[in-house]
Design a protein around this motif. Sequence first.
Motif, PDB file in Angstrom:
ATOM      1  N   SER A  29       0.829  -1.202   0.000  1.00 53.98           N
ATOM      2  CA  SER A  29       0.000   0.000   0.000  1.00 53.98           C
ATOM      3  C   SER A  29       0.862   1.250   0.000  1.00 53.98           C
ATOM      4  O   SER A  29       1.725   1.423   0.855  1.00 53.98           O
ATOM      5  CB  SER A  29      -0.909   0.008   1.234  1.00 53.98           C
ATOM      6  OG  SER A  29      -1.654   1.204   1.274  1.00 53.98           O
ATOM      7  N   ASP A  30       0.620   2.122  -0.970  1.00 49.86           N
ATOM      8  CA  ASP A  30       1.250   3.449  -1.009  1.00 49.86           C
ATOM      9  C   ASP A  30       0.221   4.466  -0.530  1.00 49.86           C
ATOM     10  O   ASP A  30      -0.120   5.399  -1.236  1.00 49.86           O
ATOM     11  CB  ASP A  30       1.737   3.753  -2.431  1.00 49.86           C
ATOM     12  CG  ASP A  30       2.411   5.106  -2.525  1.00 49.86           C
ATOM     13  OD1 ASP A  30       3.003   5.556  -1.521  1.00 49.86           O
ATOM     14  OD2 ASP A  30       2.340   5.723  -3.600  1.00 49.86           O
ATOM     15  N   TRP A  31      -0.295   4.234   0.656  1.00 53.27           N
ATOM     16  CA  TRP A  31      -1.371   5.058   1.205  1.00 53.27           C
ATOM     17  C   TRP A  31      -0.985   6.534   1.228  1.00 53.27           C
ATOM     18  O   TRP A  31      -1.809   7.404   0.982  1.00 53.27           O
ATOM     19  CB  TRP A  31      -1.702   4.551   2.605  1.00 53.27           C
ATOM     20  CG  TRP A  31      -2.976   5.087   3.167  1.00 53.27           C
ATOM     21  CD1 TRP A  31      -3.100   5.993   4.180  1.00 53.27           C
ATOM     22  CD2 TRP A  31      -4.299   4.772   2.758  1.00 53.27           C
ATOM     23  NE1 TRP A  31      -4.423   6.247   4.429  1.00 53.27           N
ATOM     24  CE2 TRP A  31      -5.185   5.502   3.565  1.00 53.27           C
ATOM     25  CE3 TRP A  31      -4.831   3.937   1.785  1.00 53.27           C
ATOM     26  CZ2 TRP A  31      -6.559   5.433   3.427  1.00 53.27           C
ATOM     27  CZ3 TRP A  31      -6.203   3.865   1.651  1.00 53.27           C
ATOM     28  CH2 TRP A  31      -7.053   4.613   2.465  1.00 53.27           C
ATOM     29  N   SER A  32       0.292   6.838   1.508  1.00 52.42           N
ATOM     30  CA  SER A  32       0.755   8.227   1.595  1.00 52.42           C
ATOM     31  C   SER A  32       0.977   8.859   0.219  1.00 52.42           C
ATOM     32  O   SER A  32       1.056  10.080   0.105  1.00 52.42           O
ATOM     33  CB  SER A  32       2.071   8.294   2.370  1.00 52.42           C
ATOM     34  OG  SER A  32       3.104   7.673   1.626  1.00 52.42           O
ATOM     35  N   GLY A  33       1.138   8.044  -0.811  1.00 50.60           N
ATOM     36  CA  GLY A  33       1.384   8.560  -2.154  1.00 50.60           C
ATOM     37  C   GLY A  33       2.849   8.856  -2.445  1.00 50.60           C
ATOM     38  O   GLY A  33       3.183   9.379  -3.500  1.00 50.60           O
TER      39      GLY A  33
END
Length: 91
Positions: A29-33
């Motif tokens: 997951s690249d939740w933060s971008g």
Amino acid sequence: MRIFAVSRDSPYSHRRYAEQQWLTYPLLSDWSGRAVEAFGVSQTLDGLEGTPVRSAFLVDAHGVIRGAWRYADDEVPDVDVLLDAAHRIAG
């Protein structure tokens, strides 16, 4: 050779998706971008900034990008093409 998939979706949705698709590699997951920004694949889509362009990258053991592909939002990457390229890079 290790295979990973990355998206902006949550780890919870990844777990369920991996189970449904019988995936054998991790979905990160690249939740933060941050990865979207670092790989230069950020776009504004339907008014949402930081939406990733559908893309694939081959990164070698030293962190060097050895291959990059971009796809239309409705296009599904050809996994066989990506695996063939990865095998060529790995030797």
